[in-house]
Design an enzyme around this catalytic site. Structure first.
Site, short mmCIF file in Angstrom:
data_model
loop_
_atom_site.label_atom_id
_atom_site.label_comp_id
_atom_site.label_asym_id
_atom_site.label_seq_id
_atom_site.Cartn_x
_atom_site.Cartn_y
_atom_site.Cartn_z
N ARG A 76 0.81 -1.23 0.00
CA ARG A 76 0.00 0.00 0.00
C ARG A 76 0.84 1.28 0.00
NH1 ARG A 76 -4.47 1.21 3.71
NH2 ARG A 76 -4.89 2.62 2.01
N TYR A 84 -0.25 11.50 0.12
CA TYR A 84 0.44 12.51 0.93
C TYR A 84 1.07 13.58 0.04
CZ TYR A 84 -0.44 10.36 5.43
OH TYR A 84 -1.07 9.91 6.57
N HIS A 191 -18.44 17.27 25.33
CA HIS A 191 -18.09 18.52 26.00
C HIS A 191 -18.80 19.69 25.29
CE1 HIS A 191 -15.93 21.92 27.63
NE2 HIS A 191 -15.62 21.11 28.63
N ASP A 344 -10.78 23.51 29.58
CA ASP A 344 -11.84 23.20 30.55
C ASP A 344 -11.82 21.71 30.92
OD1 ASP A 344 -14.21 24.23 32.01
OD2 ASP A 344 -15.18 22.61 30.87
N CYS A 367 -14.67 -8.40 24.69
CA CYS A 367 -13.24 -8.13 24.46
C CYS A 367 -12.46 -9.44 24.39
CB CYS A 367 -12.70 -7.27 25.60
SG CYS A 367 -10.90 -7.15 25.62
FE1 FES Z 1 -10.58 -4.83 24.97
FE2 FES Z 1 -12.53 -3.10 24.08
S1 FES Z 1 -11.42 -4.60 22.95
S2 FES Z 1 -11.67 -3.35 26.11
#
Ligand code: FES
Length: 385
Positions: A76, A84, A191, A344, A367
Site C-alpha cells: 500500500r 500525501y 463537552h 476546561d 473483548c
Molecule cells: Fe478490549 Fe474493548 S477490545 S476493552
C-alpha cells in the site's frame, strides 16, 4: 480554502521542535497529547503503515499478522505516498497538535496557577514523537503529574485503546519515574465547548451557501468507520460519535437535515455504514444536491480530511455525480473555542480528582484482546492524584 489555511499554517510554524516548551522553569504538570499521528514526510509512510498493520490492538488480520501485515504495508505504500504528495508532502497533524498543546498549556498557566507550569508532550502511536519519547522527556523534566489526555474525543479500542495499551506496555519495560503521578482523560465526546466549536464552524460554512439553497443543505457528519466485528464486541465509539452529533445539532437548534456517515473503510469485511461516498451518491439520486461535510471525530486536519474528504469526495465524487454545492467544515484545529474546551477538560479533570474513569477500566463485553486485562488492571493500580 482549507488547503490555503494549512499551507499558511505550515509556513508559520516552527518545524524544529518535537515537543514544545511553554516554560523555562521545570514543568509541574505534563499534558500528554495522545494521538495516532501521521507521516510528516513521504519517506515515513512505509514505516507508519508497517506499525499500523502489525498492531493487533488496531487491526486483527485473520492469519499470520506478522507476515501479512508487513506485506500489506509494503504493497500500500506507493498509493498512500501519492496521497500525501497530493496534500503537500505530509500530514500536518504534528504541527496542529504542537500548536494545540502550546495554546492549551499557556491558557492552563493563566487559569490554573496552582498546577503551573504546564508543558505539552506529544505522544504518537505510529510515528515520531513516539509515546516512549514523551515519557522520557517528562522524566528528564521531572514532571510531577502526567495527565494522559486522549486527543480522540470519542473512545475506540482500536485507536484510543491501542495508545493506552502502548503506555501500559512501555511501563512493563521501565519504571514510573520517582514522584510522577499519572492520571487519564480517556474521552470527552459531549463537552459543550467542543459542540459549540463544531457548530460555529458549521454556521460559517452554511453562511457561504446562497440563502435559497441553505435550508435544504444536508449536514453530513463523517467519522472514521470501524469493522462490524469491533462494533459487535461492544466498542463505545459509534455511540459516542452519535452523542457528539446530537450535541452539535442541539447547538444548531436542529436547523438543518443531518446524517451521520462513515468513511475510510479498508478491506473486504463489513464495516459500519452508511459510507460517506455512498450516502452522497444516494442523496443526489433523491434530488438532494447541497451538502456540508463535517469531520466529527477528527480534531485536526490530516489525510482523511485533506485527501479523502476534500479531494476524493468534495471534488472528484461531487463532480462525477452532479452535486451542486458541497462545503467541508474545518477540523477544530486552533479554533479558540476548541482550545477553551481542551483547557476546561483538563481543569475539570484536576478539580474532580477522578484519576481514571470507571468506563475506561471496564472492558468491552466481548473483548478478546489479551492486552486489555493487564492494561486496565495496571491503570487501576497506578493512576492517582
Ligand atoms: Fe478490549 Fe474493548 S477490545 S476493552
Amino acid at each position: 480554502m482549507i488547503a490555503l489555511r494549512v499551507s499558511y499554517f505550515l509556513r508559520c510554524t516552527s518545524t524544529g521542535l518535537r515537543n514544545l516548551s511553554t516554560t523555562t522553569t521545570k514543568p509541574k504538570t505534563g499534558v500528554v497529547l495522545v494521538n495516532m499521528g501521521g507521516p510528516e514526510r513521504v519517506d515515513q509512510v512505509h514505516d507508519y503503515l508497517h506499525r499500523i498493520m502489525t498492531d493487533r490492538d488496531m487491526i486483527q488480520l485473520p492469519i499470520a499478522q506478522d507476515h501479512l501485515g508487513p506485506w500489506i504495508a509494503k504493497r500500500r505504500t506507493p498509493e498512500v505516498q501519492k496521497k500525501y504528495q497530493e496534500i503537500g508532502g505530509g500530514s500536518p497533524i504534528l504541527k496542529w497538535t504542537q500548536l494545540q498543546g502550546k495554546l492549551l498549556c499557556e491558557k492552563l498557566d493563566r487559569e490554573s496557577p496552582e498546577t503551573a507550569p504546564h508543558k505539552p508532550y506529544v505522544a504518537f502511536r505510529y510515528v515520531e514523537p513516539f509515546t516512549a519519547d514523551a515519557f522520557s522527556q517528562m522524566e528528564n523534566d521531572e514532571v510531577q503529574h502526567a495527565i494522559i489526555f486522549s486527543q480522540f474525543p470519542q473512545y475506540s479500542c482500536a485507536t484510543s485503546g491501542s495508545s493506552f495499551n502502548e503506555i501500559y506496555k512501555l511501563f512493563q519495560k521501565r519504571t514510573i519515574p520517582n514522584g510522577m503521578r499519572m492520571t487519564v482523560i480517556d474521552r470527552w465526546p459531549t463537552h459543550p465547548l467542543l459542540a459549540k466549536c463544531f457548530a460555529d464552524n458549521i454556521n460559517k460554512e452554511l453562511q457561504q451557501i446562497p440563502e435559497d439553497k441553505r435550508k435544504q443543505a444536508i449536514i453530513l457528519f463523517s467519522a472514521h468507520s470501524l469493522p462490524l466485528k469491533a462494533v459487535n464486541r461492544g466498542d463505545a465509539y459509534p455511540s459516542e460519535v452519535g452523542a457528539t452529533v446530537h450535541q452539535v445539532m442541539q447547538e444548531l437548534n436542529f436547523s438543518q437535515p443531518y446524517q451521520l456517515v462513515w468513511q475510510s473503510k479498508v478491506g473486504p469485511l463489513p464495516w459500519l455504514g452508511p459510507m460517506t461516498d455512498e450516502a452522497i451518491k444516494s442523496y443526489v439520486k433523491q434530488g438532494k444536491k447541497t451538502f456540508v461535510v463535517v469531520p466529527i471525530a477528527f480534531v485536526n486536519e490530516h489525510i482523511e480530511t485533506l485527501h479523502e474528504l476534500d479531494i476524493e469526495y468534495c471534488k472528484e465524487l461531487a463532480e462525477e455525480v452532479g452535486v451542486e454545492i458541497i462545503r467541508r467544515v474545518p477540523a477544530p484545529n486552533d479554533h479558540p473555542l476548541f482550545i477553551e474546551a481542551l483547557c476546561d477538560i483538563v481543569k475539570t479533570h484536576i478539580k474532580n480528582k477522578i484519576p481514571v474513569s470507571s468506563k475506561f477500566l471496564n472492558r468491552c463485553p466481548h473483548c478478546i484482546n489479551p492486552n486489555c486485562v493487564p492494561s486496565k488492571k495496571w491503570y487501576s493500580e497506578v493512576c492517582a492524584f
